[in-house]
Scaffold this motif. Sequence first.
Motif, short mmCIF file in Angstrom:
data_model
loop_
_atom_site.label_atom_id
_atom_site.label_comp_id
_atom_site.label_asym_id
_atom_site.label_seq_id
_atom_site.Cartn_x
_atom_site.Cartn_y
_atom_site.Cartn_z
N THR A 195 0.85 -1.19 0.00
CA THR A 195 0.00 0.00 0.00
C THR A 195 0.89 1.24 0.00
N ALA A 196 0.25 2.39 -0.11
CA ALA A 196 0.90 3.65 0.23
C ALA A 196 0.56 3.91 1.69
N CYS A 197 1.49 3.65 2.59
CA CYS A 197 1.21 3.61 4.02
C CYS A 197 1.94 4.72 4.76
N VAL A 198 1.19 5.56 5.47
CA VAL A 198 1.76 6.56 6.37
C VAL A 198 1.77 5.98 7.77
N TRP A 199 2.95 6.06 8.42
CA TRP A 199 3.11 5.61 9.79
C TRP A 199 3.28 6.88 10.64
N ALA A 200 2.26 7.21 11.43
CA ALA A 200 2.25 8.48 12.16
C ALA A 200 2.85 8.31 13.55
N GLY A 201 3.55 9.36 14.01
CA GLY A 201 4.18 9.29 15.32
C GLY A 201 4.39 10.64 15.95
N ASN A 202 5.13 10.64 17.03
CA ASN A 202 5.41 11.83 17.83
C ASN A 202 6.50 12.66 17.15
N ASN A 345 -0.31 18.46 6.21
CA ASN A 345 -0.25 17.02 6.37
C ASN A 345 0.88 16.61 7.29
N ALA A 346 2.04 17.23 7.14
CA ALA A 346 3.17 16.90 8.00
C ALA A 346 2.81 17.14 9.47
N ARG A 347 2.13 18.25 9.73
CA ARG A 347 1.70 18.53 11.12
C ARG A 347 0.69 17.49 11.59
N MET A 348 -0.21 17.07 10.70
CA MET A 348 -1.22 16.09 11.06
C MET A 348 -0.59 14.74 11.41
N PHE A 349 0.47 14.36 10.70
CA PHE A 349 1.11 13.08 10.94
C PHE A 349 1.99 13.09 12.18
#
Length: 391
Positions: A195-202, A345-349
């Motif tokens: 997939t095109a997968c975003v892994w979001a973190g701190n 988007n960067a802030r959201m992730f």
Amino acid sequence: MKAIIVGGGIGGLSAAIALHLRGWNVCVCEQAPALTEVGAGLQISPNGWRVIEALGVADHLAKVVFEPEAIEMRLGTSGRRVFHLPMKGYALKRWGAPYFHVHRSDLVDALAARLAELAPDAVRTARPVSGYTSSGVVQFDDGETQDADLVVGADGLHSIIRRQMLGCQSPRYTGNVAWRAVVPLADLENPPPPTACVWAGNKRHAVTTRLRAGTMANFVGMVEQDEPAPEGWRVEGSRDDALAAFLGWDPTIVRLIEHAPVLNRWALFDRPPLPRWHDGRVALLGDAAHPMLPSMAQGAVQALEDAWTLAAILDGADDIEAALGQYYERRIGRTARIQAGSAANARMFHKASVLGRIGFYGPMAVGARLFPSLVHARQDWVYRHDVTGQT
């Protein structure tokens, strides 16, 4: 009519093809000794694939692209899925063109091959440019000059053409550095999903995709950092530093870093929207005009849109300078909105607090599960846009 394109990357080669298809004599001047790109992945959304097809490049990419099953988000530390939205086949139905992953060097090779079919001697490597005149004279580092009816500055973030046109203001550091690696899937016991997968973190996030017809995994990790890393796509970083940046993350991400043959690391810069993109017969394109964060996967795609739009507006134009003004007016609103969206988007992730992540990603997960079409609709203005159908 003769056009000199400064820069032999994705934007420059696309502009050369688009102009040649409309009868221009084109010359691409690249400062490097060869047309080469670092190992990195790109996502070509439907709005970009339409341009690829119109340029006649799709056949050159048929054996190397990868169509992801979905776009999804996961939490970086646990790997827990936030949402999963279908993409394979769905993109064509909803937006009129497919969504593909491609290796950056494969795209450059395909564009170069297509241009060679049309104009075998169009590319000149090891030809650094030092400046221009607004009437269309290009000045080279060795003192030579060449006249053209049009000059296109497609020479990237630190564009020589942009600097002369608009001054020496430095690009602004976004507060983020990026890690990038490509790993053969055969080397990974636990490969990332198809997939095109975003892994979001701190204060950080990662994106995983697949390349080369699914045989390679692509990793991009963006980390907030007060001091910028050294500039340059080919600057290697320390594996220990990359592992420290993603300490405690899901094993899928950790294993990618551990098995990466090379880990590149560089600072991410952008610019506020520029007041103009042209000076007389000289125009800017791609990162020279609107560098952006990779968080909407639109950097290369917007260069493709620029290239087609520029050539289309110039087709049959009696006044090149006026046409370049129209090119700016047609493109500036869209590219500025995508620049802003990429930063958002960067802030959201990068939600830092646990409560922040729960409060934001929880409703997102519910919405994607119950109303997937509405979530997809948020991308309609990006993906449905068709520069090849504009006049």
